[in-house]
Scaffold this motif. Structure first.
Motif, PDB file in Angstrom:
ATOM      1  N   ILE A 157      14.826  52.073  62.260  1.00  0.00           N
ATOM      2  CA  ILE A 157      15.198  53.486  61.869  1.00  0.00           C
ATOM      3  C   ILE A 157      15.770  53.717  60.733  1.00  0.00           C
ATOM      4  CG2 ILE A 157      16.368  55.521  63.038  1.00  0.00           C
ATOM      5  CD1 ILE A 157      15.846  54.340  65.757  1.00  0.00           C
ATOM      6  N   TYR A 158      17.015  52.981  60.469  1.00  0.00           N
ATOM      7  CA  TYR A 158      17.555  53.270  59.135  1.00  0.00           C
ATOM      8  C   TYR A 158      16.933  53.240  57.891  1.00  0.00           C
ATOM      9  CZ  TYR A 158      20.651  52.868  54.941  1.00  0.00           C
ATOM     10  OH  TYR A 158      21.301  53.035  53.538  1.00  0.00           O
ATOM     11  N   PHE A 159      16.061  52.087  57.885  1.00  0.00           N
ATOM     12  CA  PHE A 159      15.338  51.956  56.667  1.00  0.00           C
ATOM     13  C   PHE A 159      13.954  52.964  56.669  1.00  0.00           C
ATOM     14  CE2 PHE A 159      17.596  48.018  56.494  1.00  0.00           C
ATOM     15  CZ  PHE A 159      17.983  47.891  55.325  1.00  0.00           C
ATOM     16  N   GLY A 160      13.684  53.176  57.781  1.00  0.00           N
ATOM     17  CA  GLY A 160      12.559  54.287  57.919  1.00  0.00           C
ATOM     18  C   GLY A 160      12.882  55.761  57.335  1.00  0.00           C
ATOM     19  N   ILE A 161      14.227  56.026  57.528  1.00  0.00           N
ATOM     20  CA  ILE A 161      14.961  57.379  57.188  1.00  0.00           C
ATOM     21  C   ILE A 161      15.162  57.076  55.448  1.00  0.00           C
ATOM     22  CG2 ILE A 161      16.878  58.503  56.940  1.00  0.00           C
ATOM     23  CD1 ILE A 161      17.310  57.927  59.968  1.00  0.00           C
ATOM     24  N   THR A 162      15.639  56.050  55.094  1.00  0.00           N
ATOM     25  CA  THR A 162      15.633  55.848  53.486  1.00  0.00           C
ATOM     26  C   THR A 162      14.446  55.964  53.201  1.00  0.00           C
ATOM     27  OG1 THR A 162      15.795  53.344  53.856  1.00  0.00           O
ATOM     28  CG2 THR A 162      17.963  54.509  53.692  1.00  0.00           C
ATOM     29  N   ALA A 163      13.338  55.249  53.439  1.00  0.00           N
ATOM     30  CA  ALA A 163      11.991  55.241  53.029  1.00  0.00           C
ATOM     31  C   ALA A 163      11.558  56.678  52.917  1.00  0.00           C
ATOM     32  CB  ALA A 163      11.129  54.401  53.979  1.00  0.00           C
ATOM     33  N   VAL A 164      11.743  57.633  53.755  1.00  0.00           N
ATOM     34  CA  VAL A 164      11.308  59.039  53.648  1.00  0.00           C
ATOM     35  C   VAL A 164      11.850  59.741  52.612  1.00  0.00           C
ATOM     36  CG1 VAL A 164      11.295  61.168  55.193  1.00  0.00           C
ATOM     37  CG2 VAL A 164      10.757  59.158  56.285  1.00  0.00           C
ATOM     38  N   PHE A 165      13.330  59.398  52.389  1.00  0.00           N
ATOM     39  CA  PHE A 165      14.126  60.036  51.510  1.00  0.00           C
ATOM     40  C   PHE A 165      13.665  59.527  50.116  1.00  0.00           C
ATOM     41  CE2 PHE A 165      17.883  60.141  48.732  1.00  0.00           C
ATOM     42  CZ  PHE A 165      18.270  61.365  48.593  1.00  0.00           C
ATOM     43  N   SER A 166      13.341  58.330  49.861  1.00  0.00           N
ATOM     44  CA  SER A 166      12.828  57.843  48.612  1.00  0.00           C
ATOM     45  C   SER A 166      11.403  58.679  48.445  1.00  0.00           C
ATOM     46  CB  SER A 166      12.611  56.374  48.960  1.00  0.00           C
ATOM     47  OG  SER A 166      12.240  55.740  47.438  1.00  0.00           O
ATOM     48  N   LEU A 167      10.535  58.649  49.246  1.00  0.00           N
ATOM     49  CA  LEU A 167       9.246  59.252  49.159  1.00  0.00           C
ATOM     50  C   LEU A 167       9.475  60.829  48.724  1.00  0.00           C
ATOM     51  CD1 LEU A 167       7.029  57.731  52.021  1.00  0.00           C
ATOM     52  CD2 LEU A 167       7.167  57.263  49.515  1.00  0.00           C
ATOM     53  N   PHE A 168      10.429  61.405  49.455  1.00  0.00           N
ATOM     54  CA  PHE A 168      10.714  62.735  48.958  1.00  0.00           C
ATOM     55  C   PHE A 168      11.308  62.923  47.461  1.00  0.00           C
ATOM     56  CE2 PHE A 168      14.402  65.864  48.344  1.00  0.00           C
ATOM     57  CZ  PHE A 168      13.874  67.101  48.688  1.00  0.00           C
ATOM     58  N   LEU A 169      12.099  61.750  47.131  1.00  0.00           N
ATOM     59  CA  LEU A 169      12.480  62.073  45.875  1.00  0.00           C
ATOM     60  C   LEU A 169      11.363  61.864  44.802  1.00  0.00           C
ATOM     61  CD1 LEU A 169      15.872  60.069  45.800  1.00  0.00           C
ATOM     62  CD2 LEU A 169      15.529  62.464  45.662  1.00  0.00           C
ATOM     63  N   ILE A 170      10.467  61.086  45.083  1.00  0.00           N
ATOM     64  CA  ILE A 170       9.084  60.936  44.441  1.00  0.00           C
ATOM     65  C   ILE A 170       8.399  61.937  44.162  1.00  0.00           C
ATOM     66  CG2 ILE A 170       6.998  59.590  44.255  1.00  0.00           C
ATOM     67  CD1 ILE A 170       8.306  57.265  45.409  1.00  0.00           C
ATOM     68  N   GLY A 171       8.189  62.806  45.274  1.00  0.00           N
ATOM     69  CA  GLY A 171       7.526  63.984  45.397  1.00  0.00           C
ATOM     70  C   GLY A 171       8.205  65.023  44.595  1.00  0.00           C
ATOM     71  N   VAL A 172       9.527  65.263  44.428  1.00  0.00           N
ATOM     72  CA  VAL A 172      10.231  66.256  43.805  1.00  0.00           C
ATOM     73  C   VAL A 172      10.000  65.882  42.294  1.00  0.00           C
ATOM     74  CG1 VAL A 172      12.429  67.046  43.151  1.00  0.00           C
ATOM     75  CG2 VAL A 172      11.911  66.751  45.591  1.00  0.00           C
ATOM     76  N   SER A 173      10.082  64.498  41.992  1.00  0.00           N
ATOM     77  CA  SER A 173      10.172  64.025  40.547  1.00  0.00           C
ATOM     78  C   SER A 173       8.686  64.382  40.013  1.00  0.00           C
ATOM     79  CB  SER A 173      10.228  62.373  40.406  1.00  0.00           C
ATOM     80  OG  SER A 173      10.177  62.130  39.278  1.00  0.00           O
TER      81      SER A 173
END
Length: 304
Positions: free
Chosen positions: A206-222
């Motif tokens: 679950i934790y690494f799933g949350i961090t993965a979503v956050f990383s993809l969010f940052l990619i999208g913003v960038s």
């Protein structure tokens, strides 16, 4: 009267997307000085005045330039966090009028953009955390612009020939509080609580799933934004989705690559960012250590 380049319209269609994208229009407006002082005092915001040491011709030139902008098409401008904001517009006016341009090289400005931005958020940790999670590698560079009001004050003070000593125009009350929940201590408490769940196998996934979503969010913003300050965010590597992908599809090699990328990313974060997000970095590596040492059945068994 007060001229203010920091005006924008909340009713602008698609306001938030335009703000994130970097094509939101700000504009110059003017108001009565008494109204300005009243509103700032009511909001408990400090006003500091500096009298510029201008000759008659320079005063006329400033007056004409400001009013030219107010009445012209360049009253509106595309806002930028650092390169084009309500402070840089004032600097541009003064640099256009004065024979001696404002020098951005003075003691309090000899820091990174990230450091300077964080100075004003001492009592607002979670706002500072959010800003630093979004800002990219470029904000670690040495400041070459005067882009905040307090730094414009410092620049004018440093060049004593440009302005008199600053003075306060209103009284701001400071509330004395006990424990400040809006502090890094609160995040440390949350991290310690979350750390207690590391021994549960599903919590790791679950934790690494949350961090993965956050990383993809940052990619999208960038990719979406035009703000250069939001490009090349190293946290995309620290919280990269490879670990979660490897866990979910039972690929040990992918997990190892993801963990290696996360560790290597620390070299590019910069001391200022590390100090702000240190609890999150520690939590991330607690889960990595648990991933490779506590679960003796191996990485693949974590999905079971």
């Amino acid at each position: 009267v007060v001229y203010n380049w920091g005006m924008f319209d909340f009713k602008t269609p698609n306001f938030m997307s335009k703000f994130v994208k970097g094509n939101l229009l700000y504009y110059l407006d003017v108001e009565r000085f008494d109204d300005f002082v009243y509103n700032y005092t009511y909001d408990n915001r400090e006003i500091i005045e500096q009298q510029l040491l201008l000759n008659h011709q320079e005063k006329i030139a400033v007056w004409e330039e400001v009013n030219r902008q107010l009445k012209g098409s360049d009253r509106y401008y595309t806002y930028g966090f650092i390169q084009n904001n309500c402070t840089t517009k004032v600097v541009d006016v003064l640099n256009k009028v004065l024979n001696k341009k404002i020098n951005p090289n003075f003691p309090s400005n000899n820091h990174s953009y990230r450091f300077i931005l964080n100075e004003g958020l001492t009592q607002h940790y979670f706002e500072k955390l959010g800003i630093n999670l979004l800002f990219g590698y470029g904000t670690n560079k040495q400041a070459s612009l005067v882009f905040l009001p307090v730094k414009l004050k410092d620049a004018l003070t440093f060049e004593s020939s440009l302005a008199n000593t600053a003075q306060k125009l209103n009284h701001v009350s400071i509330d004395k509080q006990g424990f400040n929940w809006n502090s890094i201590s609160t995040l440390w408490i949350l991290v310690l609580i979350l750390g207690l769940f590391t021994f549960l196998k599903k919590s790791t996934l679950i934790y690494f799933g949350i961090t993965a979503v956050f990383s993809l969010f940052l990619i999208g913003v960038s990719l979406f934004t035009n703000h250069p300050e939001l490009h090349f965010n190293v946290l995309i590597l620290l919280f990269n989705p490879l670990i979660f992908i490897g866990l979910y599809f039972k690929r040990n090699l992918v997990v190892l690559v993801g963990a290696s990328v996360s560790i290597i990313s620390l070299l590019f974060l910069g001391i200022e960012l590390i100090m702000i997000i240190l609890p999150l970095i520690l939590l991330n590596f607690i889960y990595l250590v648990v991933l490779f040492t506590i679960h003796k059945k191996g990485v693949i068994s974590l999905r079971a």
